[in-house]
Design a protein around this motif. Structure first.
Motif, PDB file in Angstrom:
ATOM      1  N   THR A   1       5.303 -11.364   6.227  1.00 38.32           N
ATOM      2  CA  THR A   1       6.592 -11.462   5.543  1.00 38.32           C
ATOM      3  C   THR A   1       7.359 -10.147   5.643  1.00 38.32           C
ATOM      4  OG1 THR A   1       5.504 -10.857   3.455  1.00 38.32           O
ATOM      5  CG2 THR A   1       5.789 -13.210   3.909  1.00 38.32           C
ATOM      6  N   ASP A   2       6.650  -9.038   5.536  1.00 39.16           N
ATOM      7  CA  ASP A   2       7.250  -7.706   5.652  1.00 39.16           C
ATOM      8  C   ASP A   2       6.122  -6.706   5.865  1.00 39.16           C
ATOM      9  OD1 ASP A   2       6.142  -7.879   3.139  1.00 39.16           O
ATOM     10  OD2 ASP A   2       7.875  -7.084   2.046  1.00 39.16           O
ATOM     11  N   ALA A   3       6.452  -5.435   5.919  1.00 41.17           N
ATOM     12  CA  ALA A   3       5.454  -4.399   6.199  1.00 41.17           C
ATOM     13  C   ALA A   3       4.581  -4.142   4.974  1.00 41.17           C
ATOM     14  CB  ALA A   3       6.147  -3.110   6.630  1.00 41.17           C
ATOM     15  N   PRO A   4       3.286  -3.925   5.160  1.00 40.85           N
ATOM     16  CA  PRO A   4       2.409  -3.649   4.017  1.00 40.85           C
ATOM     17  C   PRO A   4       2.674  -2.309   3.338  1.00 40.85           C
ATOM     18  CG  PRO A   4       1.147  -4.437   5.907  1.00 40.85           C
ATOM     19  CD  PRO A   4       2.524  -4.112   6.405  1.00 40.85           C
ATOM     20  N   ALA A   5       3.151  -1.307   4.085  1.00 44.02           N
ATOM     21  CA  ALA A   5       3.414   0.006   3.491  1.00 44.02           C
ATOM     22  C   ALA A   5       4.665  -0.062   2.624  1.00 44.02           C
ATOM     23  CB  ALA A   5       3.581   1.052   4.576  1.00 44.02           C
TER      24      ALA A   5
ATOM     25  N   VAL B   1       0.857  -1.181   0.000  1.00 45.58           N
ATOM     26  CA  VAL B   1       0.000   0.000   0.000  1.00 45.58           C
ATOM     27  C   VAL B   1       0.896   1.234   0.000  1.00 45.58           C
ATOM     28  CG1 VAL B   1      -1.851   1.204   1.242  1.00 45.58           C
ATOM     29  CG2 VAL B   1      -1.656  -1.274   1.396  1.00 45.58           C
ATOM     30  N   GLN B   2       0.457   2.287  -0.676  1.00 45.77           N
ATOM     31  CA  GLN B   2       1.198   3.542  -0.630  1.00 45.77           C
ATOM     32  C   GLN B   2       1.301   4.029   0.816  1.00 45.77           C
ATOM     33  OE1 GLN B   2       2.935   5.109  -2.697  1.00 45.77           O
ATOM     34  NE2 GLN B   2       2.172   4.915  -4.791  1.00 45.77           N
ATOM     35  N   PRO B   3       2.457   4.547   1.248  1.00 44.99           N
ATOM     36  CA  PRO B   3       2.611   4.996   2.638  1.00 44.99           C
ATOM     37  C   PRO B   3       1.552   5.997   3.083  1.00 44.99           C
ATOM     38  CG  PRO B   3       4.741   4.932   1.535  1.00 44.99           C
ATOM     39  CD  PRO B   3       3.705   4.672   0.478  1.00 44.99           C
ATOM     40  N   GLU B   4       1.210   6.930   2.204  1.00 45.50           N
ATOM     41  CA  GLU B   4       0.224   7.923   2.604  1.00 45.50           C
ATOM     42  C   GLU B   4      -1.162   7.302   2.788  1.00 45.50           C
ATOM     43  OE1 GLU B   4       0.983   8.428  -1.886  1.00 45.50           O
ATOM     44  OE2 GLU B   4       2.110   7.996  -0.050  1.00 45.50           O
ATOM     45  N   ARG B   5      -1.485   6.315   1.944  1.00 42.27           N
ATOM     46  CA  ARG B   5      -2.762   5.625   2.123  1.00 42.27           C
ATOM     47  C   ARG B   5      -2.746   4.789   3.403  1.00 42.27           C
ATOM     48  NH1 ARG B   5      -5.018   0.399  -1.110  1.00 42.27           N
ATOM     49  NH2 ARG B   5      -6.997   0.207   0.005  1.00 42.27           N
ATOM     50  N   TRP B   6      -1.611   4.156   3.670  1.00 44.53           N
ATOM     51  CA  TRP B   6      -1.488   3.339   4.881  1.00 44.53           C
ATOM     52  C   TRP B   6      -1.729   4.179   6.133  1.00 44.53           C
ATOM     53  CZ3 TRP B   6      -1.461  -1.550   6.298  1.00 44.53           C
ATOM     54  CH2 TRP B   6      -0.938  -1.901   7.556  1.00 44.53           C
ATOM     55  N   SER B   7      -1.224   5.382   6.122  1.00 46.13           N
ATOM     56  CA  SER B   7      -1.371   6.248   7.295  1.00 46.13           C
ATOM     57  C   SER B   7      -2.823   6.641   7.534  1.00 46.13           C
ATOM     58  CB  SER B   7      -0.512   7.501   7.134  1.00 46.13           C
ATOM     59  OG  SER B   7      -0.986   8.312   6.071  1.00 46.13           O
ATOM     60  N   ARG B   8      -3.655   6.562   6.500  1.00 49.76           N
ATOM     61  CA  ARG B   8      -5.065   6.950   6.636  1.00 49.76           C
ATOM     62  C   ARG B   8      -5.991   5.766   6.890  1.00 49.76           C
ATOM     63  NH1 ARG B   8      -3.860   9.767   1.791  1.00 49.76           N
ATOM     64  NH2 ARG B   8      -5.215   8.294   0.682  1.00 49.76           N
TER      65      ARG B   8
END
Length: 320
Positions: A307-311, A128-135
């Motif tokens: 496995t790793d972070a989604p962002a 997921v895009q980092p900015e979308r993840w933050s929201r």
């Protein structure tokens, strides 16, 4: 585009095309016959009362998952030179959920290695895009993290994938883009006929086929893509090599050698292991050590752990 390490490797790959199997594509035809013959055979056994539903269910799950692997192979120009015939061979929606034409379109976009894993560009990304993840609300973050574990991939991966596909299809329709309407209508009609057929002929309730067969089949198919890509700076280091055992290799038609497939997308599935063995050390170096020792290793390590972070770690989505 085919990529080679050197001229010797290019000659080796070209020589594979002269093999009898490559010229006739008999291994792929055999898989086609096994999948469709097996699927109809199981339904016929149910119809005749020779096989109980509890025994037929795991067979149908595996056959539907295998059919999805076959669809991937057909997309890449096998077993014939005629795209329309290959398309027809993969079109029947045994696994129901994804229209084959839509899968073909999105998968070809996925083969842009420079954009692999980048949200909004790679249609098969697990990030997921980092900015979308933050929201995102907390419950959606929990689902995203869970989907990056082995069992999460199997259990909630299918509904998340289907929901994302439907949301992606609804957007253009709301905007007045009707390009895919005919495709969706044809797919819906084919699914309706299939579900009615399995219920009327084989006695498999339509809802049971959806929930107990195609849903687990999609989960089984999605195990392959659990960790076949990662967000690494170098595009080729984003593509895994999974040295799986023979059973899983056959189920996924050797797409576990994923870097080899991305480098040589026109190479038939049955020649991917040989191409890998010809340059095993080079491929392992090329992917930056992104080598997995089979799907059992994935299960042991990531059964309930992501496995790793989604962002996605690249803020601009570009190669660094």
């Amino acid at each position: 585009m085919a990529e080679y390490f050197d001229s010797d490797h290019a000659r080796d790959i070209a020589a594979l095309g002269a093999h009898f199997a490559a010229r006739t594509q008999w291994p792929t035809w055999l898989v086609i016959a096994a999948i469709y013959g097996g699927w109809f055979g199981v339904l016929a056994a149910l119809h005749a009362g020779r096989l109980p539903l509890y025994a037929a269910t795991p067979l149908l799950i595996v056959l539907c998952a295998w059919h999805m692997s076959l669809q991937h192979e057909l997309i890449h120009g096998h077993p014939t030179r005629f795209a329309a015939l290959n398309m027809a061979l993969g079109w029947p929606p045994l696994a129901v959920w994804f229209p084959y034409a839509l899968y073909r379109e999105s998968h070809m976009a996925h083969h842009r290695d420079e954009a692999l894993t980048v949200p909004g560009i790679d249609p098969e990304t697990n990030y997921v895009q980092p900015e979308r993840w933050s929201r995102l609300p907390r419950w959606q973050r929990v689902l995203w993290r869970a989907r990056k574990s082995f069992f999460g991939r199997v259990l909630i991966g299918p509904p998340m994938a289907v929901a994302a596909m439907l949301a992606g299809a609804a957007g253009p329709c709301r905007a007045g883009d009707a390009r895919h309407v005919r495709m969706w209508l044809a797919h819906a009609a084919a699914v309706a006929v299939l579900l009615a057929g399995v219920q009327r002929y084989a006695g498999v309730p339509w809802w049971f086929y959806l929930v107990a067969i195609t849903w687990p089949a999609l989960g089984l198919a999605m195990v392959r893509s659990l960790y076949e890509h990662r967000a690494a700076p170098a595009p080729k280091a984003r593509i895994a090599i999974n040295e799986a055992g023979v059973v899983m290799r056959l189920l996924y038609l050797n797409n576990n050698y994923h870097l080899v497939h991305h480098d040589l997308p026109g190479l038939p599935w049955f020649q991917l292991p040989l191409a890998y063995r010809l340059r095993r050390d080079d491929y392992r170096s090329k992917c930056g050590g992104f080598v997995i020792d089979g799907y059992a290793a994935l299960l042991r390590r990531y059964a309930w752990r992501a496995t790793d972070a989604p962002a996605h770690p690249f803020a601009d989505g570009a190669t660094q």
